[in-house]
Scaffold this active site. Structure first.
Site, short mmCIF file in Angstrom:
data_model
loop_
_atom_site.label_atom_id
_atom_site.label_comp_id
_atom_site.label_asym_id
_atom_site.label_seq_id
_atom_site.Cartn_x
_atom_site.Cartn_y
_atom_site.Cartn_z
N HIS A 1 16.99 45.26 9.14
CA HIS A 1 15.74 44.61 8.72
C HIS A 1 14.59 45.33 9.44
O HIS A 1 14.78 45.84 10.54
CB HIS A 1 15.83 43.15 9.15
CG HIS A 1 14.73 42.27 8.68
ND1 HIS A 1 13.51 42.23 9.29
CD2 HIS A 1 14.67 41.37 7.67
CE1 HIS A 1 12.74 41.34 8.67
NE2 HIS A 1 13.42 40.81 7.68
N GLN A 58 21.16 36.65 10.66
CA GLN A 58 21.98 36.25 9.50
C GLN A 58 23.41 35.90 9.89
O GLN A 58 24.23 35.62 9.01
CB GLN A 58 22.01 37.37 8.45
CG GLN A 58 20.65 37.73 7.88
CD GLN A 58 20.04 36.62 7.00
OE1 GLN A 58 20.73 35.66 6.61
NE2 GLN A 58 18.77 36.75 6.70
N ASP A 60 21.05 41.83 16.27
CA ASP A 60 20.20 40.98 15.44
C ASP A 60 21.11 39.95 14.78
O ASP A 60 21.87 40.26 13.86
CB ASP A 60 19.50 41.86 14.40
CG ASP A 60 18.69 41.05 13.40
OD1 ASP A 60 18.81 39.80 13.40
OD2 ASP A 60 17.94 41.66 12.61
N LYS A 116 16.37 29.67 9.96
CA LYS A 116 17.46 30.05 9.06
C LYS A 116 18.71 29.22 9.32
O LYS A 116 19.75 29.42 8.71
CB LYS A 116 17.78 31.54 9.23
CG LYS A 116 16.67 32.48 8.77
CD LYS A 116 17.14 33.92 8.88
CE LYS A 116 16.00 34.92 8.88
NZ LYS A 116 15.38 35.12 7.59
N CYS A 118 12.48 43.25 3.18
CA CYS A 118 12.15 43.86 4.49
C CYS A 118 13.20 44.89 4.92
O CYS A 118 13.54 44.99 6.11
CB CYS A 118 11.98 42.80 5.58
SG CYS A 118 10.69 41.62 5.22
#
Ligand code: C6P
Length: 412
Positions: free
Chosen positions: A127, A207, A204, A230, A370
């Protein structure tokens, strides 16, 4: 679709007020949780309770409201620490979101440790939040960037580590799960390889943390970033977890109130972690409500959540394979991926696909999500993306497939 799911999705959906509405005359099918998830009543009530009953600044007042707010805020930090298997709540820094957490590591750790000739290794599926901060710090320090490539199904080419990792590599930053391809990356293996050359590993988790059990000890990483919004929590609150020894050696990111020990006219000394990295008034109610979201997810069980999404993903892969002219990006095997499915539909622009689906009450995202370098790699400007969460049903995937057939026929 098999009925292995451990929780009652229909009952669970009733806890989400927003899902009870109709959009364009159809019951809302919300398939954009990778962008931001919906919130259960429990979390909305928690946020409201804070603002109605004990809203006050933290770590400052000695009066009852402030003490109550401080206690709840710090208890939320403890819940986050437990949720990701951190050794101590002190390793949990509240940020605004994943983006701010990654910028914090880049500016603070990167600014103090990178020098000309050093290398930062990223991947082509990152991202922009896990690319641009590294570009900025590379420009400032003279370090250079390199990227791990992808195979035809959007998996990392792990063999490239043999030539891309060496003693010049000071940092590896990788997404745990791609927001576009759904690919789940072998982070533990990458971390072990990176550590063998002395590199620091940033994951990261935007997700992954909302969708599967994540334990920082098992991942073996040094930093983990994720966003509350999220994972059933509010916007405006995110997390940076960092290994204590690294955080303690890092300079502050932002300067201001709270993050100091002593301020003189010409210099200051800084607070211990995590306060050193939390300048100014934090998002107090939002942090407390993130703690409530963690309680909510924990009660369902992250294993069950992952299993439910795997079932939905398997079913969606089957259903979408039947749609003529649909090209899926990302692994075709459900065990290698999470529930973010991006695709193009022949002769139909991704934005038109999304508008036609909106017309039948199905909310999906269209664009580059993104991830411009990733889309450039596949030679496409944009995709349409459907993404799943705890409250989604197989029936909503059927509606997605029917909507896609409609779009195809309209543009034939
Ligand atoms: N992806 C999506 O629709 P923030 O905006 O800071 O909460 O999260 C940034 C971010 C970082 N990494 C990954 C893997 C992400 O998916 C995201 C957010 C959303 O895909 C909004 S662009």
């Amino acid at each position: 679709m098999s009925q292995l799911t451990q929780f009652d999705v229909l009952a669970l959906r009733r806890e989400f007020p927003i899902l009870q509405q109709e959009v364009n005359g159809h019951r809302l099918a919300f398939l954009d949780s990778a962008a931001s998830s919906q919130k259960p009543r429990q979390v909305i009530d928690c946020l409201e309770d804070y603002y109605r009953r004990y809203n006050a600044n933290v770590h400052r007042g000695v009066y009852k409201l402030s003490e109550e707010a401080t206690f709840a805020f710090e208890r939320a930090r403890g819940k986050v620490a437990r949720f990701i298997g951190a050794a101590s709540p002190r390793e949990v820094i509240f940020t605004r979101n994943t983006t701010e957490a990654l910028n914090l590591v880049a500016q603070s750790w990167g600014g103090a440790n990178l020098k000309p000739g050093d290398r930062i290794l990223l991947t082509l599926m990152e991202h922009h939040s896990n690319i641009v901060p590294w570009q900025m710090i590379a420009q400032r320090t003279g370090a250079t960037l390199d990227y791990l490539g992808l195979d035809g199904e959007g998996r990392l080419v792990i063999e490239e580590l043999d030539r891309k990792l060496d003693e010049r590599t000071k940092l590896v930053a990788v997404t745990h799960q791609s927001n576009v391809l759904g690919t789940i990356n072998p982070v533990a293996e990458i971390a072990a390889r990176a550590h063998a050359v002395g590199a620091v590993v940033v994951v990261d988790g935007a997700q992954s943390v909302p969708h599967m059990p994540v334990d920082v000890k098992a991942l073996g990483c040094d930093f983990l970033a994720f966003s509350g919004h999220k994972m059933c929590g509010p916007t405006g609150i995110g997390v940076l977890w960092g290994r204590r020894s690294l955080l303690e050696a890092m300079p502050p990111f932002l300067g201001g109130g709270s993050m100091i020990k002593v301020v003189e006219l010409d210099h200051s000394t800084y607070a211990d972690i995590p306060t050193r990295f939390e300048a100014g008034t934090p998002a107090i109610g939002e942090a407390i409500a993130l703690g409530e979201a963690i309680d909510y997810l924990d009660a369902i069980g992250m294993d069950s959540i992952f299993r439910h999404e795997q079932e939905l993903t398997s079913y969606a892969l089957e259903r979408l394979a039947d749609v003529e002219g649909l090209q899926l990006y990302g692994p075709t095997s459900p065990v290698e991926r999470g529930g973010s499915l991006s695709f193009t539909l022949e002769h139909v622009h991704p934005h038109d696909v999304a508008s036609i689906l909106d017309g039948v009450g199905v909310a999906v995202r269209a664009g580059h999500h993104c991830t411009q370098p990733l889309h450039r790699h596949f030679n496409i400007p944009a995709t349409t993306r459907a993404s799943f969460y705890i409250y989604n049903l197989a029936e909503e995937i059927d509606r997605l497939a029917v909507g896609l057939e409609k779009a195809r026929k309209l543009f034939m």
